[in-house]
Write an enzyme that holds these catalytic residues in place. Structure first.
Site, mmCIF file in Angstrom:
data_model
loop_
_atom_site.group_PDB
_atom_site.id
_atom_site.type_symbol
_atom_site.label_atom_id
_atom_site.label_comp_id
_atom_site.label_asym_id
_atom_site.label_seq_id
_atom_site.Cartn_x
_atom_site.Cartn_y
_atom_site.Cartn_z
ATOM 1 N N SER A 156 20.426 37.591 3.268
ATOM 2 C CA SER A 156 19.443 37.011 2.493
ATOM 3 C C SER A 156 18.671 35.575 3.259
ATOM 4 C CB SER A 156 19.785 36.621 1.007
ATOM 5 O OG SER A 156 20.954 35.907 0.923
ATOM 6 N N ASN A 189 28.649 32.858 -6.425
ATOM 7 C CA ASN A 189 27.741 33.544 -7.536
ATOM 8 C C ASN A 189 27.350 32.404 -8.515
ATOM 9 O OD1 ASN A 189 28.446 35.706 -6.697
ATOM 10 N ND2 ASN A 189 29.994 36.481 -8.133
ATOM 11 N N THR A 246 -20.861 37.926 -25.487
ATOM 12 C CA THR A 246 -19.866 38.769 -25.982
ATOM 13 C C THR A 246 -20.094 40.343 -25.241
ATOM 14 O OG1 THR A 246 -21.118 39.395 -27.928
ATOM 15 C CG2 THR A 246 -19.505 37.788 -28.214
ATOM 16 N N HIS A 247 -19.437 41.125 -24.929
ATOM 17 C CA HIS A 247 -19.736 42.271 -24.157
ATOM 18 C C HIS A 247 -20.424 41.911 -23.153
ATOM 19 C CE1 HIS A 247 -18.521 44.250 -27.855
ATOM 20 N NE2 HIS A 247 -19.238 43.284 -28.418
ATOM 21 N N SER A 283 -21.124 36.296 5.965
ATOM 22 C CA SER A 283 -20.852 37.763 6.459
ATOM 23 C C SER A 283 -21.240 37.618 7.702
ATOM 24 C CB SER A 283 -21.922 38.623 5.551
ATOM 25 O OG SER A 283 -22.143 39.671 6.094
ATOM 26 N N LYS A 338 -25.824 36.177 3.254
ATOM 27 C CA LYS A 338 -24.597 36.222 2.226
ATOM 28 C C LYS A 338 -23.938 34.634 2.012
ATOM 29 C CE LYS A 338 -22.856 39.385 0.510
ATOM 30 N NZ LYS A 338 -22.239 40.641 1.132
ATOM 31 N N ASN A 345 -20.331 34.428 0.326
ATOM 32 C CA ASN A 345 -19.120 35.050 -0.485
ATOM 33 C C ASN A 345 -18.303 34.157 -1.209
ATOM 34 O OD1 ASN A 345 -20.502 37.601 0.190
ATOM 35 N ND2 ASN A 345 -19.133 37.743 2.136
ATOM 36 N N GLU A 401 -12.314 35.318 -5.229
ATOM 37 C CA GLU A 401 -11.967 36.523 -5.395
ATOM 38 C C GLU A 401 -10.265 36.746 -4.994
ATOM 39 O OE1 GLU A 401 -15.499 39.363 -3.761
ATOM 40 O OE2 GLU A 401 -15.116 37.614 -2.676
ATOM 41 N N GLN A 404 20.386 39.411 -5.625
ATOM 42 C CA GLN A 404 20.016 38.694 -4.471
ATOM 43 C C GLN A 404 18.501 39.071 -4.425
ATOM 44 O OE1 GLN A 404 22.364 38.406 -0.824
ATOM 45 N NE2 GLN A 404 20.982 39.820 -0.056
HETATM 46 N N1 ARG Z 1 23.147 35.837 -1.087
HETATM 47 C C1 ARG Z 1 23.676 35.971 -2.417
HETATM 48 C C2 ARG Z 1 22.696 36.123 -3.549
HETATM 49 O O1 ARG Z 1 21.502 35.639 -3.340
HETATM 50 C C3 ARG Z 1 24.567 34.754 -2.900
HETATM 51 C C4 ARG Z 1 25.740 35.333 -3.846
HETATM 52 C C5 ARG Z 1 26.604 36.238 -2.978
HETATM 53 N N2 ARG Z 1 27.668 36.579 -4.270
HETATM 54 C C6 ARG Z 1 28.386 37.832 -3.594
HETATM 55 N N3 ARG Z 1 29.591 38.059 -4.605
HETATM 56 N N4 ARG Z 1 28.213 38.466 -2.584
HETATM 57 O O2 ARG Z 1 22.900 36.443 -4.543
#
Ligand code: ARG
Length: 457
Positions: free
Chosen positions: A20, A107, A152-153, A274, A280, A282, A287, A319
């Site tokens: 990650s 975690n 309205t509408h 454009s 134009k 735009n 948008e 993750q």
């Molecule tokens: N990179 C992990 C995440 O974003 C961190 C937690 C990883 N925990 C694990 N038990 N592998 O969730």
């Protein structure tokens, strides 16, 4: 970092799907802050020595300085920002680095980092929205008397003032801000110390780390702490609602800028030309704000579906919580800035707005109301008479106030000269004095309240 039991390294594709770091490196500031708070607590509780804690803290500061200077290196083998930082720390300070991860887990670490990041994002969005509100209130103040058609509408309905129309968006953004504030208040509990899922046997002080990181206190349940992503969804839902409001305002600018309306001239700075049609101009920025709302809602949907049905506690699916939040944040921040710039600099063509209000029989309701109030005719009958008057004006190709008194009396003899005072668009808006109505004095009162709320009175 976790390879003790493994004979072989991961397959290349495993390394890639698992990592990650390409996106969670955005959490580095929060990760360093969380680690510093954690190690300070470990030292205060006698879980690590003050010497080791000092060396870890100093090392974390050096890692942070490197990240600030050259960015976070993307080594897929180190998986994520947590391991990347710890590994660099070990290179810098040696084995003491290994004591940092005592009494925590990635975690609770990632849950903490991500909450801190979302909290910072909310603060940035809040500041942006306050600036947008300031722009809306300022332009509304310039146009508290400028008459335009209310729709309205998308059909001309009754005259309103441009100031009133802009203040409608002020109100929407005020509710968006309150949604972000709610989300912030709810997320402000610290999961750090929940460890992997069950808490820890070390004599930690979760209140201390929570306070050091600006949280109101620790979370109450370790399983919930590491598996809750409501805070990210609260943020995404608030962001989605906000982007819908921005998209509606953008859509109005797009319509108003088209030649048949011609209600606004969008500034060069927020338009493009454009490559083949030189005439134009735009409304691309507007948008894209409208388009980005779709992507923000998509980000919200992505995380909803990721979270649905995950058993307690942490699963690696989680993750995937970060890319949608980062994407939504970036798109929302850009959208807010673009709309603020447009509101500040757009030129309102009030002559065109007034002409459209006058051309669209927008005071027909005022005629019906006049028949009720002055001629004491029941509303349903007054509505019918007014319909006949509009039909006549349409046939004659004129506005209601251009019809002669003779023509009007031929439709209903109870009409007299006084009716003309009700038929002008200015008289119409001035009469709408109910609380929150479009009368200029009402609009000015709401603007004054808004300026006080924004602290720009
Ligand atoms: N990179 C992990 C995440 O974003 C961190 C937690 C990883 N925990 C694990 N038990 N592998 O969730």
């Amino acid at each position: 970092m976790w390879g003790g039991r493994f004979a072989e390294g991961p397959a290349a594709v495993m390394r890639e799907i698992n990592a990650s770091i390409p996106f969670d490196k955005r959490l580095w500031r929060q990760d360093i802050a969380g680690s510093k708070a954690h190690v300070a607590m470990l030292a205060a509780q006698g879980i690590v020595t003050t010497e080791d804690a000092a060396s870890i803290t100093e090392g974390l500061d050096r890692v942070a300085a490197e990240y600030a200077e050259t960015g976070v290196p993307e080594d897929l083998a180190l998986e994520d920002i947590h391991m990347a930082t710890e590994s660099r720390l070990a290179e810098l300070i040696g084995p003491a680095a290994g004591r940092l991860h005592t009494a925590r887990s990635r975690n609770d670490q990632v849950a903490t980092d991500f909450r801190l990041w979302v909290r910072d994002s909310i603060d940035a969005v809040e500041a942006g929205l306050a600036a947008l509100q300031t722009a809306l209130v300022t332009r509304a103040g310039e146009h508290a008397d400028s008459v335009m058609p209310g729709f309205t509408h998308l059909q001309v309905a009754q005259p309103v003032t441009l100031g009133h129309h802009l203040m409608a968006y002020y109100e929407m953004i005020a509710r968006d801000r309150s949604r972000f504030a709610d989300a912030r208040a709810r997320l402000n509990r610290c999961p750090l110390g929940a460890a992997a899922l069950a808490g820890t046997g070390f004599p930690t002080d979760r209140f201390a780390t929570a306070a050091a990181l600006g949280f109101d206190g620790p979370t109450a349940n370790s399983l919930d702490s590491v598996s809750d992503r409501d805070f990210a969804l609260d943020y995404l839902m608030a962001a989605t609602q906000c982007s819908l409001h921005l998209s509606r305002l953008a859509e109005e600018f797009i319509i108003w800028a088209s030649q048949p309306y011609g209600f606004v001239a969008l500034p060069d700075a927020y338009s493009t030309g454009s490559s083949i049609m030189p005439q134009k101009r735009n409304p691309d920025a507007a948008e894209l704000v409208r388009g980005h709302a779709g992507r923000i809602a998509g980000a919200m949907t992505a995380l909803i579906i990721t979270m649905k049905g995950l058993p307690l506690a942490y699963s690696k699916d989680m993750q995937d919580d970060k890319p949608p939040v980062f994407e939504a944040h970036d798109l929302l921040a850009l959208s807010i800035a673009a709309m603020t710039g447009m509101v500040e600099t757009v030129r309102f063509r009030t002559d065109r707005m007034r002409a459209a209000a006058e051309a669209g029989y927008s005071t027909a309701t005022d005629l019906a109301d006049w028949l009720v109030r002055v001629a004491d005719i029941p509303f349903r009958e007054a509505h019918h008479i007014t319909g006949a008057v509009v039909k006549r004006a349409e046939a004659d190709g004129c506005t209601l106030s251009e019809l002669s008194i003779e023509t009007l009396r031929a439709i209903d003899p109870r009409i007299d000269e006084r009716v003309f005072s009700a038929l002008s668009v200015d008289a119409s808006v001035a009469s709408r004095r109910s609380h929150g109505g479009t009368a200029p004095d009402q609009v000015r009162a709401r603007i004054a309240e808004a300026r006080a709320a924004l602290g720009i009175a």
